[in-house]
Scaffold this active site. Sequence first.
Site, PDB file in Angstrom:
ATOM      1  N   CYS A  78       0.812  -1.224   0.000  1.00 29.45           N
ATOM      2  CA  CYS A  78       0.000   0.000   0.000  1.00 29.45           C
ATOM      3  C   CYS A  78       0.845   1.274   0.000  1.00 29.45           C
ATOM      4  O   CYS A  78       0.624   2.177  -0.799  1.00 29.45           O
ATOM      5  CB  CYS A  78      -0.983   0.002   1.156  1.00 29.45           C
ATOM      6  SG  CYS A  78      -0.228   0.004   2.807  1.00 29.45           S
ATOM      7  N   HIS A 123      -2.298   1.034   7.041  1.00 30.36           N
ATOM      8  CA  HIS A 123      -2.702   0.968   5.638  1.00 30.36           C
ATOM      9  C   HIS A 123      -2.963   2.374   5.097  1.00 30.36           C
ATOM     10  O   HIS A 123      -3.443   3.245   5.816  1.00 30.36           O
ATOM     11  CB  HIS A 123      -3.972   0.128   5.494  1.00 30.36           C
ATOM     12  CG  HIS A 123      -4.355  -0.111   4.068  1.00 30.36           C
ATOM     13  ND1 HIS A 123      -3.665  -0.977   3.252  1.00 30.36           N
ATOM     14  CD2 HIS A 123      -5.335   0.415   3.312  1.00 30.36           C
ATOM     15  CE1 HIS A 123      -4.218  -0.976   2.046  1.00 30.36           C
ATOM     16  NE2 HIS A 123      -5.232  -0.136   2.060  1.00 30.36           N
ATOM     17  N   ASN A 138      -4.377  -6.096  -0.448  1.00 27.15           N
ATOM     18  CA  ASN A 138      -3.773  -7.226   0.264  1.00 27.15           C
ATOM     19  C   ASN A 138      -3.282  -8.238  -0.759  1.00 27.15           C
ATOM     20  O   ASN A 138      -3.431  -8.048  -1.962  1.00 27.15           O
ATOM     21  CB  ASN A 138      -4.749  -7.860   1.272  1.00 27.15           C
ATOM     22  CG  ASN A 138      -5.999  -8.419   0.618  1.00 27.15           C
ATOM     23  OD1 ASN A 138      -6.005  -8.828  -0.538  1.00 27.15           O
ATOM     24  ND2 ASN A 138      -7.085  -8.427   1.363  1.00 27.15           N
TER      25      ASN A 138
END
Length: 160
Positions: A78, A123, A138
């Site tokens: 991310c 995240h 993910n």
Amino acid sequence: MRMLLVILIVLLGGAFTAGCARSGHRRLPRDARNMTTAPPNRTPEARSMQVGRVLTFAEAQLGKPYCWGGEGPRCFDCSGLAQMAYSRAGLRIPRTSHDMAEHLPEVPMEEAQAGDILWWPGHVAIYEGEGWVIDAFNSREGVVRRYGFTDPPHRALRPY
């Protein structure tokens, strides 16, 4: 001594994998992602050139796999996706989601704009506007466009 080294490696590994991959067990609902349709009202005229470059780079990564520590071009995590997207726009941002939250200016969530970074603990995602984000979600989902407010972000960060 060797046992101490093994324990240290295991502990550090756990700390590093608690980032974007922490959502690895979750699956996005089918209607939460759409890799072909951009959110409405997102025209090049409505955003700055930097934001346009960030979003264009992120969109070009849709469908690529997630990999922990990934900074591209084959795969991303991310924060690696966010860092690369902003670097393509000439902006340097921190590498990890934690450091982004520590060092980037925060804006109120109700003032979030396309090109901002949305932050959850461990995240980040690049905000496209109208509730949509692009992120390396993910290892199961990879880089996706999804509706980012199904799990509301905690903060909005503006690196430009």
